[in-house]
Enzyme design. Structure first.
Site, short mmCIF file in Angstrom:
data_model
loop_
_atom_site.label_atom_id
_atom_site.label_comp_id
_atom_site.label_asym_id
_atom_site.label_seq_id
_atom_site.Cartn_x
_atom_site.Cartn_y
_atom_site.Cartn_z
N CYS A 32 0.84 -1.21 0.00
CA CYS A 32 0.00 0.00 0.00
C CYS A 32 0.88 1.26 0.00
O CYS A 32 1.57 1.53 0.98
CB CYS A 32 -0.91 -0.06 1.22
N CYS A 35 0.23 3.84 2.77
CA CYS A 35 0.67 3.27 4.06
C CYS A 35 2.17 3.52 4.26
O CYS A 35 2.60 3.90 5.35
CB CYS A 35 0.40 1.77 4.12
#
Length: 105
Positions: A32, A35
């Site tokens: 991600c 993230c």
């Protein structure tokens, strides 16, 4: 310091052992992009707020925890007090993350 959660048991244990402290959980994944962008900031907050417990859950490694917490997208930040969820939001929003911590401690 950010504690990496490896299992559902470890997650429950971390929530229980926090007592009265605010617990901030970062649900993320290695693949991600957002993230990865917010991870260093999340770790810096753990140094700044020593009275708050910071946990990190990789949704691929701990699918049961992510499912139990009803995480739909990453990153999702959930906030707990005395084992009860008191807040949540999704997205790599640094300002909102720190503001929510300040609001809940």
């Amino acid at each position: 310091m950010v504690k990496q959660i490896e299992s559902k048991y470890a997650f429950q244990e971390a929530l229980n052992s926090a007592g009265e402290k605010l617990v901030v959980v970062d649900f993320s994944a290695t693949w991600c992009g957002p993230c990865k962008m917010i991870k260093p900031f999340f770790h810096s907050l753990s140094e700044k707020y020593s009275n708050v417990v910071f946990l990190e859950v990789d949704v691929d490694d701990c699918q049961d925890v992510a499912a139990e917490c009803e995480v739909k997208c990453m990153p999702t930040f959930q906030f707990f007090k005395k084992g009860q969820k008191v807040g949540e939001f999704s997205g790599a929003n640094k300002e909102k993350l720190e503001a929510t911590i300040n609001e809940l401690i």
